[in-house]
Design a protein around this motif. Structure first.
Motif, short mmCIF file in Angstrom:
data_model
loop_
_atom_site.label_atom_id
_atom_site.label_comp_id
_atom_site.label_asym_id
_atom_site.label_seq_id
_atom_site.Cartn_x
_atom_site.Cartn_y
_atom_site.Cartn_z
N LYS A 228 0.82 -0.98 0.25
CA LYS A 228 0.08 0.39 0.05
C LYS A 228 0.79 1.55 0.09
CE LYS A 228 -4.01 -2.23 2.35
NZ LYS A 228 -4.85 -2.36 3.56
N GLY A 229 2.31 1.52 -1.08
CA GLY A 229 2.96 2.64 -1.12
C GLY A 229 4.07 2.46 -0.10
N VAL A 230 3.89 1.32 0.99
CA VAL A 230 5.00 1.68 1.67
C VAL A 230 6.56 0.89 1.28
CG1 VAL A 230 5.82 1.03 3.95
CG2 VAL A 230 3.68 2.42 3.51
N ALA A 231 7.94 1.26 1.12
CA ALA A 231 8.90 0.74 0.79
C ALA A 231 9.85 -0.69 2.29
CB ALA A 231 10.17 1.84 0.51
N PRO A 232 10.29 -1.46 1.95
CA PRO A 232 10.19 -2.12 2.82
C PRO A 232 10.98 -1.84 4.03
CG PRO A 232 11.24 -2.90 0.24
CD PRO A 232 10.66 -1.59 0.43
N ASP A 233 11.74 -0.91 3.63
CA ASP A 233 12.66 0.10 4.84
C ASP A 233 11.35 1.13 5.86
OD1 ASP A 233 12.26 2.44 3.48
OD2 ASP A 233 14.43 3.28 3.07
N GLY A 234 10.27 1.40 5.28
CA GLY A 234 8.90 1.62 6.30
C GLY A 234 8.93 3.53 5.27
N ARG A 235 9.51 2.96 5.29
CA ARG A 235 8.89 4.43 4.62
C ARG A 235 7.57 4.70 3.76
NH1 ARG A 235 14.40 6.94 1.41
NH2 ARG A 235 15.10 4.99 1.04
N ARG A 236 7.36 5.90 3.70
CA ARG A 236 5.70 5.58 2.68
C ARG A 236 6.56 6.20 1.32
NH1 ARG A 236 1.01 4.55 2.24
NH2 ARG A 236 0.92 3.75 4.35
N LEU A 237 5.55 5.28 -0.13
CA LEU A 237 6.80 6.46 -1.15
C LEU A 237 5.04 6.86 -1.47
CD1 LEU A 237 9.31 3.83 -2.26
CD2 LEU A 237 9.75 5.78 -1.19
N LEU A 238 4.13 6.54 -1.65
CA LEU A 238 2.98 7.32 -2.06
C LEU A 238 1.30 6.91 -1.71
CD1 LEU A 238 2.85 4.50 -5.13
CD2 LEU A 238 3.33 6.82 -5.28
N GLY A 239 0.68 7.31 -1.38
CA GLY A 239 -0.59 7.40 -0.45
C GLY A 239 -1.71 6.37 -0.74
N GLU A 240 -1.60 6.22 0.71
CA GLU A 240 -2.93 4.75 0.48
C GLU A 240 -3.65 5.02 -0.24
OE1 GLU A 240 -4.60 1.08 3.95
OE2 GLU A 240 -3.09 3.05 4.88
N ALA A 241 -4.34 6.10 -0.12
CA ALA A 241 -5.76 6.32 -0.56
C ALA A 241 -5.07 6.01 -2.12
CB ALA A 241 -5.97 7.53 -0.72
#
Length: 398
Positions: A228-241
């Motif tokens: 849902k837009g979260v990279a493996p390192d925990g960073r959000r790259l894309l909004g979930e919506a």
């Protein structure tokens, strides 16, 4: 060189999860994928679940990134999501005229970014990109100058020209080329460092096709969507919506979201009663029309079965004949065949010659298939039309 001559160069890794379905079912599904991929002369096949590799096969040609063809469009959609997250675009329903003021008058003022993403802009477009787009010096200018074939937002029509305009929108809104935006904000956080993106003569990365990635890096994009837009390192790259919007049914087609395809669990096709009238009205070649009408009252249990019928009735070069006589005349499959669909079970980026990235949320499955362009490509065999169905068959065993 055919795929079978490369068997010594293949790398194949299969691992299993003992807590899942009996290994024999999974083994059979994986063996089917491998067998069908080899028969279709695939250059790369990668299947992962929860980060674990179930199947990894590649030829020597896959040592270099392989062009995604129209699957590039799905990456362009992700670039739009990056700009929404940064605030450089206000919303999917932002009028294109706020970015290109020359569209602020006339019917084009009603075209939004969303319409470019879901193929409802109404812009004139020839389905075969080779007719007017390949080799054009400035694809953004060509798109801006396009007339409208339908009122904006009223009809679905697959549109390469509109996708090329998205590259220009990203650059106008961010001040950077779409390649730089994607490289810095998406590829770098995901550990994707090797890629190629073709450009037009004006220097703009092409939106309709042109991006080349490895199978492993394509899989990283699939994993990002599953998470849902979260990279493996925990960073959000894309909004979930936004990720949810990518996959949601668009206003004018159940088959697409925002430049991502929605794959049903099952589908059936039956020739429509007025198909002959449609073919005649559009001036379709009599031999091609007669071949399609041979379907009669038969029901085809999948697109794979339908395309096998096309090969049977139109001959080995069916894909070229169908493209010339049906697609290029603007006739949609749904105008000829009644389609029944099951619930959506997977999402996919897909491109010419059978480039696939398939994501199955229910089982956290990511599958990639790639093939290099070479002389002698036989679309009926090499496009591997049944890839998504084979992936779903595997998913059912997990």
């Amino acid at each position: 060189m055919r795929f079978t001559s490369w068997l010594m160069a293949l790398s194949c890794l299969i691992t299993f999860n003992a807590s899942a379905a009996p290994a024999t079912e999974r083994d059979n599904a994986l063996a089917t994928l491998r067998s069908h991929a080899e028969a279709a002369h695939s250059d790369a096949l990668l299947v992962q679940r929860n980060g674990q590799t179930l199947l990894d096969i590649h030829s020597a040609a896959a040592a270099q990134p392989i062009e995604l063809m129209s699957a590039t469009k799905s990456v362009v959609a992700l670039a739009i999501g990056l700009l929404l997250d940064s605030g450089e675009l206000t919303s999917l329903d932002q009028p294109v005229s706020t970015i290109y003021p020359e569209w602020a008058q006339g019917r084009k003022r009603d075209i939004t970014v969303r319409m470019l993403l879901n193929h409802t802009s109404g812009m004139q477009n020839v389905p075969n990109a080779g007719v007017e787009l390949e080799g054009a010096p400035d694809l953004v200018k060509l798109a801006l100058a396009a007339e409208l074939s339908t009122e904006p937002g009223t009809a679905f029509s697959y549109n390469n020209k509109a996708t090329n305009l998205l590259s220009g929108i990203v650059e106008r809104a961010s001040g950077m080329s779409i390649e730089k935006v994607v490289a810095e904000r998406l590829f770098k956080p995901l550990g994707i460092s090797t890629y190629v993106w073709r450009k037009d003569e004006a220097g703009t990365p092409i939106g309709m096709a042109g991006l080349a990635l490895s199978a492993a890096d394509m899989a990283k994009l699939g994993r990002l969507l599953l998470d849902k837009g979260v990279a493996p390192d925990g960073r959000r790259l894309l909004g979930e919506a936004f990720v949810a919007e990518l996959m949601a049914e668009s206003a004018r087609s159940k088959d697409v979201g925002l430049l991502w395809w929605r794959i049903p669990a099952w589908e059936r096709f039956t020739l429509k009663s007025d198909a002959a009238t449609v073919l005649s009205a559009k001036g379709v070649d009599a031999e091609v029309a007669a071949g399609l009408l041979k379907a009669g009252s038969r029901t085809f249990a999948s697109k794979t079965a339908l395309f096998a019928f096309f090969a049977e009735s139109l001959g080995p070069a069916w894909a070229d004949r169908y493209g010339m006589e049906i697609t290029s005349r603007g006739i949609k499959l749904g105008e000829l065949f009644e389609q029944e669909r099951g619930p959506v079970a997977a999402y996919a980026a897909m491109g010419y010659m059978g480039q696939y990235l398939v994501v199955v949320p229910e089982t956290s499955l990511v599958a990639v298939r790639q093939i290099v362009r070479r002389d002698g490509h036989d679309a009926a065999v090499d496009d591997y039309q049944g890839f998504a169905a084979d992936v779903l068959a595997l998913s059912s065993t997990l």
